[in-house]
Design an enzyme around this catalytic site. Structure first.
Site, PDB file in Angstrom:
ATOM      1  N   ASP A 142     100.950  83.509 120.285  1.00  0.00           N
ATOM      2  CA  ASP A 142     100.970  82.524 119.731  1.00  0.00           C
ATOM      3  C   ASP A 142     102.411  82.208 119.426  1.00  0.00           C
ATOM      4  OD1 ASP A 142     100.119  79.987 118.425  1.00  0.00           O
ATOM      5  OD2 ASP A 142      99.931  81.063 116.588  1.00  0.00           O
ATOM      6  N   ILE A 197      78.594 120.120 129.251  1.00  0.00           N
ATOM      7  CA  ILE A 197      79.218 119.044 128.311  1.00  0.00           C
ATOM      8  C   ILE A 197      80.207 119.250 127.541  1.00  0.00           C
ATOM      9  CG2 ILE A 197      78.215 117.156 126.885  1.00  0.00           C
ATOM     10  CD1 ILE A 197      75.472 117.831 128.079  1.00  0.00           C
ATOM     11  N   THR A 250     103.920  79.957 116.803  1.00  0.00           N
ATOM     12  CA  THR A 250     104.373  79.600 115.384  1.00  0.00           C
ATOM     13  C   THR A 250     103.888  80.837 114.602  1.00  0.00           C
ATOM     14  OG1 THR A 250     103.664  77.265 115.506  1.00  0.00           O
ATOM     15  CG2 THR A 250     103.824  78.226 113.265  1.00  0.00           C
ATOM     16  N   ASP A 268      96.185  83.460 115.075  1.00  0.00           N
ATOM     17  CA  ASP A 268      96.013  83.606 113.285  1.00  0.00           C
ATOM     18  C   ASP A 268      94.986  82.540 112.559  1.00  0.00           C
ATOM     19  OD1 ASP A 268      97.330  81.229 113.794  1.00  0.00           O
ATOM     20  OD2 ASP A 268      99.328  81.755 112.359  1.00  0.00           O
ATOM     21  N   ASN A 299      85.324 123.465 130.382  1.00  0.00           N
ATOM     22  CA  ASN A 299      83.687 123.464 130.628  1.00  0.00           C
ATOM     23  C   ASN A 299      83.461 123.636 132.152  1.00  0.00           C
ATOM     24  OD1 ASN A 299      84.172 121.170 128.305  1.00  0.00           O
ATOM     25  ND2 ASN A 299      82.082 121.883 128.310  1.00  0.00           N
ATOM     26  N   ASP A 307     101.651  73.408 119.865  1.00  0.00           N
ATOM     27  CA  ASP A 307     102.955  72.469 119.609  1.00  0.00           C
ATOM     28  C   ASP A 307     103.202  71.934 121.014  1.00  0.00           C
ATOM     29  OD1 ASP A 307     105.139  71.372 118.272  1.00  0.00           O
ATOM     30  OD2 ASP A 307     105.583  73.403 117.663  1.00  0.00           O
ATOM     31  N   VAL A 332      74.354 122.662 128.376  1.00  0.00           N
ATOM     32  CA  VAL A 332      75.227 122.751 127.031  1.00  0.00           C
ATOM     33  C   VAL A 332      76.640 123.120 127.491  1.00  0.00           C
ATOM     34  CG1 VAL A 332      75.551 123.836 124.640  1.00  0.00           C
ATOM     35  CG2 VAL A 332      73.258 123.219 125.660  1.00  0.00           C
TER      36      VAL A 332
END
EC number: 7.2.2.10
Length: 1043
Positions: A351, A307, A353, A702, A767, A626, A304
């Protein structure tokens, strides 16, 4: 049917054994339905809730915690006496954390799988078919359509399946297929075969694709594919087959979990084995099994302690705060782990456009004739400002504004643009922007008319809604549009027949024509010069065409439209408008007026963002549907390519890419910066190649066609105006569709990772300290210094607050001047591991030392010897070694309280150390991050709460401390700052010189002024009196070593 686009109409009809006028028989429909199934996308079989919950427990750290909780629960069950209730607190708290984590995980998973379901919104509900059981067209459910069905489609319809056109019943058929191909304008379709079997979807001009929309016209066709065999169905299959990659941070945490689990297992086994000799001690009643169980409980406590239970919560909080900051910059993050992934993005595939460009067609250049002398002529060329649909901009000549009404040619050009047009501008009050109503090309002409204002219309005082079409309205009041000769492929033009609203002897009917320059100019016999009409000569025609060619192929690659007038058209009753083949006869003997050049302009801010990406070591690749010329031109304008850069091996079309060998395709992806005329499969393939080079890829999109690549890439980025499919398949949505927002998000991602590194290291060192503490107490044979419920409190609450506050550390100023970090770079380097191990060892030793001080040297303590303390389990009344010692003292809550208070205080000091990786606290005081100061105050307040407010001390098995004891806590805790300052000094000056921005390039002099430069004197003046007071007060500290 494969390659239906390459076959003639007769071949396709013959393949299905169907007649266009009657359709399929019911027997044929039944057989085809059995063979091909319903025309719908199958619902994705999602994981059950139980499967999703179990999946959340596959993480190694979580499994170790779960095991520790189960064992603690079993041990608590057999606990006796007062500790029964408190023993159940630990497993209950651990399980609570695990349940909370699982709920968050399941919720995120549920959201992620919506992408495939969102495809269903593109399935039409009904379709119109011809079948032999009825003589006329019938409406049926779209899911009942089968391959071979004869389908009728008209304007406004959603295409119900993949269809090969057989006949077009209108002048033209326009289809908006942007969701599938990414083309920004609607596409004109025809029925002729396309002989190329490898044609991309954009070039299959005789095909209609399921889910696309009919923008204009009416047609019939034969269904060639339904359901999953359609193009949209193939996208669905690709999305289903795409497994979501784990983010670099998740991979790092998985590796960390594996290493930690091995270390924990080794230490737990070691602690248990070391104490085998104590299993028969009298305290266990001489029972070997009881002793084994006792030390097994200590091993569980150790698990314990090792961790960092608070780590998932702190990471989630930090990422959530990051998403809020990103949302303010218009980047809406759907998947929390992707926030950090942005920080190591090395390639952005964007992209064109709408992302790099505005997706708002805009006229940027135009010309009219100035003078004509024989075969020579001069032009008046104009540029137009403004790159959106907003009617804001001006017409310039030689970079100076001009009044358009002073040029007769411009007045006529504006008249043609306004009347030979079926589109308009509209002001969207909800969004606060001007939008197109109709075709993008025609809307650009409408916007141009508004900017030209050829009749000098008074525009002040108009509302934005009135302003949208004010100048166009003035022109439309002068002439009335009688009818339109629709665009057709053979003549590549359209025209309108107009009559004056106020007839007079001088004003008469006219035809206004617009279209492709080569089609219109060939039918022009005259040219307009001012208000006069001059014959068109071969020399003048050549000059006009050379300028148009230059505009179309130069750095701008403009889309050019020629504008012309027919001054004496036939009367309407003399025209035969039923047959569109006659239209070309009526559009002859034209007078050329001028030409406009338009483009989808780059966003103003994109060029600077691309430059910033280059500085940050991020490659930007444009991927578009395009054509190549336009794509390369935009790349040059925004800085992806230099103005004169050779793009031979850096720009490819989808076809060119397919023709390369696999190894050449790999090389292309390594060097290319532009891919044009691509299909969805190309995007996914490019992402795969980039991932094979260990590139972290961000992909924007899109449309439906982008969804598989968005899902496959590490960061899928959808447009806010994009389709629901794209949004649900992505990790991030751009509210403003702007490329620059991606760059801002990358910067935020880098800052988040740097801060995350700090708090992960902070929690790990904490820890390590806890592990060392438990290991030392077990190895030395001391009583328990810390119990599991206390460790849980420290890990979750007192450590969690400062760790979260470290997420607010200010970012480095040069964060975007460094290359992307390597995703394989370890979270903790060798030096840092040593550094935090050293700090952790001190934390552990200090915690055990605080407990030992109370036993050995404290006023009011038992003052036992070291031997008695390390053999306390042998304590009983008849043992001479423990004469005069009350054995119950070894169960006192004081030493535990001392140990817990030292652990909490030392962690607060450690949080101050984590303000910067290598910068001294003297130069970077705590108030640089005010959130950290606040969280430390809150953590200490919570610690006082469990110390001094009943019944909390009972639950945590601790007791209130007096002033002397608190001074001892401070004496033991403060040296951790000095220790880390020494390690920072070594790192700054010997291991990582030059890494800090403040580090001078030359070796600093040893003068006093050089050494004190940059020191925060207010911090020094604040801390010095405290240190002097703490260490000048006697707390019997030395007695512990001399006893």
């Amino acid at each position: 049917m494969e390659n239906a686009h390459t076959k003639t109409v007769e071949e396709v009809l013959g393949h299905f054994g169907v007649n266009e006028s009657t359709g399929l028989s019911l027997e044929q429909v039944k057989k085809l339905k059995e063979r091909w199934g319903s025309n719908e996308l199958p619902a994705e079989e999602g994981k059950t809730l139980l499967e999703l919950v179990i999946e959340q427990f596959e993480d190694l750290l979580v499994r170790i915690l779960l095991l520790a909780a189960c064992i603690s629960f079993v041990l608590a069950w057999f606990e006796e006496g007062e500790e029964t209730i408190t023993a159940f607190v630990e497993p209950f708290v651990i399980l609570l954390i695990l349940v909370a984590n699982a709920i968050v995980g399941v919720w995120q998973e549920r959201n992620a799988e919506n992408a495939i379901e969102a495809l269903k919104e593109y399935e039409p509900e009904m379709g119109k078919v011809y079948r032999q059981d009825r003589k006329s067209v019938q409406r049926i459910k779209a899911k009942d359509i089968v391959p071979g069905d004869i389908v009728e489609i008209a304007v406004g319809d959603k295409v119900p399946a993949d269809i090969r056109l057989t006949s077009i019943k209108s002048t033209t058929l326009r289809v908006d297929q942007s969701i599938l191909t990414g083309e920004s304008v609607s596409v004109i379709k025809h029925t002729d075969p396309v002989p190329d079997p490898r044609a991309v979807n954009q070039d299959k001009k005789n095909m209609l694709f399921s889910g696309t929309n009919i923008a204009a016209g009416k047609a019939m066709g034969v269904v060639v594919a339904t359901g999953v065999n359609t193009e949209i169905g193939k996208i669905r299959d690709e999305m289903v087959a795409t497994e979501q990659e784990r983010t670099p941070l998740q991979q790092k945490l998985d590796e960390f979990g594996e290493q930690l689990s091995k270390v924990i297992s080794l230490i737990c086994i070691a602690v248990w084995i070391i104490n085998i000799g104590h299993f028969n001690d009298p305290v266990h009643g001489g029972s070997w099994i009881r002793g084994a169980i006792y030390y097994f409980k200590i091993a569980v406590a150790l698990a314990v302690a090792a961790i960092p239970e608070g780590l998932p919560a702190v990471i989630t909080t930090c990422l959530a705060l990051g998403t809020r900051r990103m949302a303010k910059k218009n980047a809406i993050v759907r998947s929390l782990p992707s926030v950090e992934t942005l920080g190591c993005t090395s390639v952005i595939c964007s992209d064109k456009t709408g992302t790099l460009t505005t997706n708002q067609m805009s006229v940027c250049r135009m010309f009219i004739l100035d003078k004509v002398e024989g075969d020579t002529c001069s032009l008046n060329e104009f540029t137009i400002t403004g790159s959106t649909y907003a009617p804001i901009g001006e017409v310039q000549k030689d970079d100076k504004p001009v009044k358009c009404h002073q040029y007769d040619g411009l007045v006529e050009l504006a008249t043609i643009c306004a009347l030979c047009n079926d589109s308009a501008l509209d002001y969207n009050e909800a969004k606060g922007v001007y939008e197109k109503v109709g075709e993008a090309t025609e809307t650009a002409l409408t916007c141009l008319v508004e900017k030209m204002n050829v009749f000098d219309t008074e525009l002040k005082g108009l509302s934005k809604i009135e302003r949208a079409n004010a100048c166009n309205s003035v022109i439309k009041q002068l002439m009335k549009k009688e009818f339109t000769l629709e665009f057709s492929r053979d003549r590549k033009s359209m025209s309108v027949y107009c009559t004056p609203n106020k007839p007079s002897r001088t004003s008469m009917s006219k035809m206004f024509v617009k279209g492709a320059p080569e089609g219109v100019i060939d039918r022009c016999t005259h040219i307009r010069v001012g208000s006069t009409k001059v014959p068109m000569t071969p020399g003048v025609k050549q000059k006009i065409m050379s300028v148009i060619r230059e505009w179309g192929s130069g750095s701008d690659t403009l889309r050019c439209l020629a504008l012309a007038t027919h001054d004496n058209p036939l009367r309407r009753e003399e025209m035969h408008l039923e047959d569109s083949a006659n239209f070309i006869k009526y559009e002859t003997n034209l007078t050329f007026v001028g030409c406009v050049g338009m483009l989808d302009p780059p966003r103003i801010e994109v060029a600077s963002s691309v430059k910033l990406c280059r500085q940050a070591g991020i490659r930007v690749i444009m991927i578009t549907g395009d054509n190549k010329g336009t794509a390369v031109a935009i790349c040059r304008r925004i800085g992806i390519f230099g103005q004169d850069e050779d793009v031979t091996s850096k720009a490819f079309t989808g076809r060119e890419f397919d023709e390369l060998s696999p190894s050449a395709q790999r090389d292309a992806c390594l060097n290319a910066r532009c891919f044009a005329r691509v299909e969805p499969s190309h995007k996914s393939k490019i992402v795969e190649f980039l991932q094979s080079f260990d590139e972290i890829t961000a992909m924007t999109g899109d449309g439906v066609n982008d969804a598989p690549a968005l899902k496959k890439s590490e960061i899928g980025i959808a447009m806010g105006s994009g389709t629901a499919v794209a949004k649900t398949a992505s990790e991030m949505v751009l509210a403003d569709d702007n490329f620059s927002t991606i760059v801002a998000a990358v910067e935020e991602g880098r800052a988040i990772y740097n801060n995350m590194k700090q708090f992960i290291r902070y929690l790990i060192s904490s820890n390590v300290g806890e592990v060392v503490c438990i290991f030392l107490t077990a190895a030395l044979g001391f009583p328990e210094a810390l119990i599991p419920v206390q460790l849980l409190w420290v890990n979750l609450v007192t450590d969690g607050l400062p760790a979260t506050a470290l997420g607010f550390n200010p970012p480095d100023l040069d964060i975007m001047n460094k290359p992307p970090r390597n995703p394989k770079e370890p979270l903790i380097s060798g030096w840092l591991f040593f550094r935090y191990l050293a700090i952790g060892c001190y934390v552990g030793a200090a915690t055990v030392g605080a407990a030992a001080w109370w036993f050995i040297a404290a006023d009011g303590g038992p003052r036992v010897s070291f031997y008695q303390l390390s053999h306390f389990l042998q304590c009983k009344e008849d043992n001479p070694d423990f004469e005069g010692v009350d054995c119950a003292i070894f169960e006192s809550p004081y030493p535990m309280t001392m140990a817990l208070s030292v652990l909490v205080t030392i962690e607060m000091c450690n949080a101050l150390n984590s303000l910067s990786e290598n910068q001294s606290l003297l130069r970077m005081p705590p108030w640089e991050n005010i959130w950290l100061v606040g969280s430390i105050c809150l953590s200490m307040s919570l610690h006082f709460l469990i110390l001094y407010v009943e019944p909390l001390p009972l639950i945590f098995q601790i007791t209130p401390l007096n002033l002397t004891q608190w001074l001892m806590v401070l004496k033991i805790s403060l040296p951790v700052i000095l220790m880390d300052e020494t390690l920072k000094f070594v790192a700054r000056n010997y291991l990582e010189p030059g890494k800090e921005c403040a580090q001078p390039a030359t070796k600093p002099s040893c003068s006093l002024s050089a050494c004190t430069d940059g020191i925060s004197w207010p911090f020094v003046l604040l801390i010095m009196p405290l240190v002097v007071w703490v260490y000048s007060t006697d707390t019997n500290f030395s007695d512990m070593f001399w006893s």
